[in-house]
Write a protein that holds these residues in place. Structure first.
Motif, PDB file in Angstrom:
ATOM      1  N   LEU A 273       0.811  -1.218   0.000  1.00 21.20           N
ATOM      2  CA  LEU A 273       0.000   0.000   0.000  1.00 21.20           C
ATOM      3  C   LEU A 273       0.846   1.272   0.000  1.00 21.20           C
ATOM      4  O   LEU A 273       0.322   2.364  -0.167  1.00 21.20           O
TER       5      LEU A 273
ATOM      6  N   LEU B 162     -11.890   7.256  -1.719  1.00 23.74           N
ATOM      7  CA  LEU B 162     -10.887   6.525  -0.959  1.00 23.74           C
ATOM      8  C   LEU B 162     -11.557   5.367  -0.233  1.00 23.74           C
ATOM      9  O   LEU B 162     -12.553   5.552   0.462  1.00 23.74           O
ATOM     10  N   HIS B 163     -11.060   4.161  -0.433  1.00 23.12           N
ATOM     11  CA  HIS B 163     -11.642   2.968   0.182  1.00 23.12           C
ATOM     12  C   HIS B 163     -11.419   3.017   1.690  1.00 23.12           C
ATOM     13  O   HIS B 163     -10.295   3.277   2.149  1.00 23.12           O
TER      14      HIS B 163
ATOM     15  N   VAL C 293      -1.555   8.609  -1.885  1.00 28.32           N
ATOM     16  CA  VAL C 293      -2.807   8.055  -2.407  1.00 28.32           C
ATOM     17  C   VAL C 293      -2.642   7.715  -3.885  1.00 28.32           C
ATOM     18  O   VAL C 293      -2.231   8.547  -4.686  1.00 28.32           O
TER      19      VAL C 293
ATOM     20  N   HIS D 196      -5.865   2.574  -3.853  1.00 27.69           N
ATOM     21  CA  HIS D 196      -6.466   2.904  -2.561  1.00 27.69           C
ATOM     22  C   HIS D 196      -7.941   3.284  -2.663  1.00 27.69           C
ATOM     23  O   HIS D 196      -8.585   3.530  -1.647  1.00 27.69           O
TER      24      HIS D 196
ATOM     25  N   SER E   5      -8.469   1.140   3.023  1.00 30.89           N
ATOM     26  CA  SER E   5      -7.156   1.768   2.873  1.00 30.89           C
ATOM     27  C   SER E   5      -6.850   2.668   4.060  1.00 30.89           C
ATOM     28  O   SER E   5      -5.728   2.678   4.574  1.00 30.89           O
TER      29      SER E   5
END
Length: 143
Positions: free
Chosen positions: A25, A54-55, A43, A47, A58
């Protein structure tokens, strides 16, 4: 009395996650001090959820990893490891670009448990993205 282990460094924390989820990540630990650890994550598309936000996973990965690494750096002498036994997150916003930052702070550093709070922010503006809390159970050698 300091609870911060002197054998744990930022370099070590960044190295241990390289072949695992934190490395995949792009998480980076940036500042370790007594009762505190700061991190960041640039980012990228990976992600985001398919809705182009944005998840949440994440954001949780950044907060949980930061708190977990902070736990490692604050393990009591003789402890072998830890495991997360509870976590909670409140998501307040999102970002579309740039980086997000996390600041984890110890709320309780006990012999058998630790409680950590983390605030995830938009690194560029400082705007809060999420609030996070977790409880870690300290693991000891079996006798």
């Amino acid at each position: 009395m300091s609870t911060l282990r002197d054998d744990i460094s930022i370099g070590h924390l960044n190295e241990i996650g390289q072949e695992y989820l934190p490395g995949a990540l792009g998480l980076e630990m940036v500042e370790l001090s007594e009762g505190s650890l700061k991190s960041r994550m640039p980012v990228k598309k990976l992600h985001f959820a398919p809705n182009d936000f944005l998840h949440a996973a994440s954001v949780v990965a950044l907060a949980d990893t930061t708190c977990g690494y902070a736990t490692v750096a604050h393990l009591p002498a003789g402890a072998t490891s830890f495991t997360t036994i509870e976590l909670k997150s409140n998501h307040l916003g999102t970002v579309k670009e740039g980086s997000i930052a996390c600041h984890a702070t110890a709320q309780h550093l006990g012999r058998n448990t630790q409680v950590w709070d983390a605030v995830v922010t938009d690194e560029g503006t400082g705007r809060k993205i999420a609030l996070f809390r977790c409880t870690q159970m300290i693991l000891w050698p079996r006798s």
